[in-house]
Scaffold this active site. Sequence first.
Site, PDB file in Angstrom:
ATOM      1  N   SER A   9       0.278   5.239 -26.157  1.00 21.66           N
ATOM      2  CA  SER A   9       1.529   5.382 -26.912  1.00 21.66           C
ATOM      3  C   SER A   9       1.290   5.817 -28.358  1.00 21.66           C
ATOM      4  O   SER A   9       0.400   5.306 -29.037  1.00 21.66           O
ATOM      5  CB  SER A   9       2.272   4.046 -26.911  1.00 21.66           C
ATOM      6  OG  SER A   9       3.450   4.145 -27.660  1.00 21.66           O
ATOM      7  N   SER A  58       0.067   5.238 -40.631  1.00 19.31           N
ATOM      8  CA  SER A  58       1.264   4.472 -40.971  1.00 19.31           C
ATOM      9  C   SER A  58       2.456   5.387 -40.699  1.00 19.31           C
ATOM     10  O   SER A  58       3.063   5.949 -41.613  1.00 19.31           O
ATOM     11  CB  SER A  58       1.217   4.042 -42.441  1.00 19.31           C
ATOM     12  OG  SER A  58       2.437   3.468 -42.805  1.00 19.31           O
ATOM     13  N   VAL A  59       2.725   5.572 -39.408  1.00 17.50           N
ATOM     14  CA  VAL A  59       3.805   6.469 -38.990  1.00 17.50           C
ATOM     15  C   VAL A  59       5.161   5.791 -39.188  1.00 17.50           C
ATOM     16  O   VAL A  59       6.170   6.444 -39.436  1.00 17.50           O
ATOM     17  CB  VAL A  59       3.597   6.890 -37.511  1.00 17.50           C
ATOM     18  CG1 VAL A  59       4.799   7.640 -36.958  1.00 17.50           C
ATOM     19  CG2 VAL A  59       2.340   7.753 -37.385  1.00 17.50           C
ATOM     20  N   GLY A  60       5.155   4.462 -39.108  1.00 18.12           N
ATOM     21  CA  GLY A  60       6.408   3.732 -39.306  1.00 18.12           C
ATOM     22  C   GLY A  60       7.304   3.779 -38.081  1.00 18.12           C
ATOM     23  O   GLY A  60       8.526   3.702 -38.193  1.00 18.12           O
ATOM     24  N   CYS A 118       4.922  -5.844 -34.029  1.00 21.13           N
ATOM     25  CA  CYS A 118       6.024  -5.509 -34.930  1.00 21.13           C
ATOM     26  C   CYS A 118       6.471  -6.757 -35.662  1.00 21.13           C
ATOM     27  O   CYS A 118       6.450  -7.851 -35.102  1.00 21.13           O
ATOM     28  CB  CYS A 118       7.230  -5.017 -34.131  1.00 21.13           C
ATOM     29  SG  CYS A 118       6.928  -3.487 -33.327  1.00 21.13           S
ATOM     30  N   LYS A 154       1.521  -5.292 -24.622  1.00 24.85           N
ATOM     31  CA  LYS A 154       0.427  -4.717 -25.407  1.00 24.85           C
ATOM     32  C   LYS A 154       0.100  -5.632 -26.572  1.00 24.85           C
ATOM     33  O   LYS A 154       0.911  -5.806 -27.486  1.00 24.85           O
ATOM     34  CB  LYS A 154       0.822  -3.331 -25.909  1.00 24.85           C
ATOM     35  CG  LYS A 154      -0.287  -2.649 -26.681  1.00 24.85           C
ATOM     36  CD  LYS A 154       0.014  -1.192 -26.838  1.00 24.85           C
ATOM     37  CE  LYS A 154      -1.029  -0.486 -27.654  1.00 24.85           C
ATOM     38  NZ  LYS A 154      -0.704   0.949 -27.776  1.00 24.85           N
ATOM     39  N   GLY A 206      -9.501   4.743 -33.151  1.00 19.65           N
ATOM     40  CA  GLY A 206     -10.586   5.700 -32.970  1.00 19.65           C
ATOM     41  C   GLY A 206     -11.920   5.009 -32.709  1.00 19.65           C
ATOM     42  O   GLY A 206     -11.984   3.776 -32.602  1.00 19.65           O
ATOM     43  N   GLY A 232      -8.941   1.567 -27.215  1.00 21.30           N
ATOM     44  CA  GLY A 232      -9.479   1.405 -28.568  1.00 21.30           C
ATOM     45  C   GLY A 232     -10.756   2.220 -28.671  1.00 21.30           C
ATOM     46  O   GLY A 232     -11.815   1.781 -28.235  1.00 21.30           O
TER      47      GLY A 232
HETATM   48  C1  FMN Z   1      -0.619   7.795 -34.852  1.00 20.90           C
HETATM   49  C2  FMN Z   1      -0.553   6.611 -33.954  1.00 20.90           C
HETATM   50  C3  FMN Z   1       0.689   6.138 -33.523  1.00 20.90           C
HETATM   51  C4  FMN Z   1       0.771   5.021 -32.660  1.00 20.90           C
HETATM   52  N1  FMN Z   1       1.991   4.586 -32.232  1.00 20.90           N
HETATM   53  C5  FMN Z   1       2.063   3.540 -31.353  1.00 20.90           C
HETATM   54  C6  FMN Z   1       3.325   3.111 -30.821  1.00 20.90           C
HETATM   55  O1  FMN Z   1       4.390   3.691 -31.088  1.00 20.90           O
HETATM   56  N2  FMN Z   1       3.328   2.028 -29.982  1.00 20.90           N
HETATM   57  C7  FMN Z   1       2.166   1.371 -29.623  1.00 20.90           C
HETATM   58  O2  FMN Z   1       2.229   0.413 -28.863  1.00 20.90           O
HETATM   59  N3  FMN Z   1       0.957   1.796 -30.080  1.00 20.90           N
HETATM   60  C8  FMN Z   1       0.888   2.843 -30.942  1.00 20.90           C
HETATM   61  N4  FMN Z   1      -0.349   3.271 -31.383  1.00 20.90           N
HETATM   62  C9  FMN Z   1      -1.576   2.563 -30.959  1.00 20.90           C
HETATM   63  C10 FMN Z   1      -2.319   3.313 -29.840  1.00 20.90           C
HETATM   64  O3  FMN Z   1      -1.511   3.462 -28.687  1.00 20.90           O
HETATM   65  C11 FMN Z   1      -3.638   2.585 -29.477  1.00 20.90           C
HETATM   66  O4  FMN Z   1      -3.326   1.262 -29.072  1.00 20.90           O
HETATM   67  C12 FMN Z   1      -4.616   2.488 -30.631  1.00 20.90           C
HETATM   68  O5  FMN Z   1      -4.586   3.679 -31.418  1.00 20.90           O
HETATM   69  C13 FMN Z   1      -6.059   2.239 -30.172  1.00 20.90           C
HETATM   70  O6  FMN Z   1      -6.530   3.252 -29.301  1.00 20.90           O
HETATM   71  P1  FMN Z   1      -7.359   4.553 -29.826  1.00 20.90           P
HETATM   72  O7  FMN Z   1      -8.485   4.039 -30.696  1.00 20.90           O
HETATM   73  O8  FMN Z   1      -7.830   5.254 -28.592  1.00 20.90           O
HETATM   74  O9  FMN Z   1      -6.401   5.370 -30.618  1.00 20.90           O
HETATM   75  C14 FMN Z   1      -0.436   4.381 -32.249  1.00 20.90           C
HETATM   76  C15 FMN Z   1      -1.679   4.878 -32.681  1.00 20.90           C
HETATM   77  C16 FMN Z   1      -1.750   5.971 -33.508  1.00 20.90           C
HETATM   78  C17 FMN Z   1      -3.113   6.481 -33.929  1.00 20.90           C
END
Ligand code: FMN
Length: 295
Positions: A9, A58-60, A118, A154, A206, A232
């Site tokens: 997501s 910090s997309v908000g 949240c 989650k 990342g 993650g």
């Molecule tokens: C830009 C961005 C926006 C995200 N928006 C959401 C979101 O709307 N809802 C959510 O549950 N997780 C959100 N996440 C978290 C990711 O789904 C994921 O749990 C987290 O980035 C760890 O995985 P990764 O290291 O593969 O990115 C967001 C992550 C990023 C980088």
Amino acid sequence: MRNPILASSGTFGYGLEFASLVDLNQLGGIVVKGLSRNPIAGNPAPRIVETASGMLNSVGLQNVGVEAFIRDKLPALAKLDTPVFANVFGYAVDDYVAVIRALEQAEGPAGYELNVSCPNTHCGGMQFGADAALLGEVVAAAKAAARRRPLIVKLSPNVTDIAAQARAAERAGADAVSLINTLQGLAVDAAARTPRLGGGYGGLSGPAVKPVALRMAHQVAQAVSIPVIGMGGIACGEDAAEFLLCGASAVQVGTASFWDPARPAAAVRELDDFLDKHKIASAAELIGALRMPGP
Ligand SMILES: Cc1cc2nc3c(=O)[nH]c(=O)nc-3n(C[C@H](O)[C@H](O)[C@H](O)COP(=O)(O)O)c2cc1C
């Protein structure tokens, strides 16, 4: 799901934006950007900044809102031959329930993923996922609303004991848990004496977070009997295998899509290559097979 690798997501838009770049049907599933009761414009720019081996965002929680999602995105998503999960969030228990109730009326989603990282505006801004009682309350209400489809919770990694949070989610009726969401962080511009992100603090993701995520996935898999979805820092098939070994039944690829939108689909092929190379009949054989040293 035809394979255990999903796009996570917030890192894959509503999925459709990627349709011209990758064959979406190669994925095990797609989790769409978090959906709220009403549209949200999000935080001021800059919203993402690169850090050592990672990214801070910090997309908000910018999103079109659940009604526009159902009207404008879901019809095309429903035609895909891969499960689409709706990520749901809110600032009060009622918000979560309202979003799920709206989705329950629609055709298309395979299930719901509850983002509990949240702030609860009714509890002084404390994160739902940071308190077992608050978490139990929101999961129980969401589960009662989600009559047609499974509920994935989650988990937030910004807690002392993630296993306790996972158990609270399971007790409240979660059908599965996914983890980890981003780790709270701060990037500083020393010359300007300001945060690098428009919103101040951000969420770290990342490759930098993978060791933390693996440890938490392992702890959670030992703590609950419902399926665990790990994420993650996953960027390739072998990363996915590591999470399966820690006890995850499926995984999600997030930040890697920012440097290569084809990464989730490539990880599917790479996981198959890993299985072939090590003469493993199926990915299911890896689940929980990590050999940890004794106490
Ligand atoms: C830009 C961005 C926006 C995200 N928006 C959401 C979101 O709307 N809802 C959510 O549950 N997780 C959100 N996440 C978290 C990711 O789904 C994921 O749990 C987290 O980035 C760890 O995985 P990764 O290291 O593969 O990115 C967001 C992550 C990023 C980088």
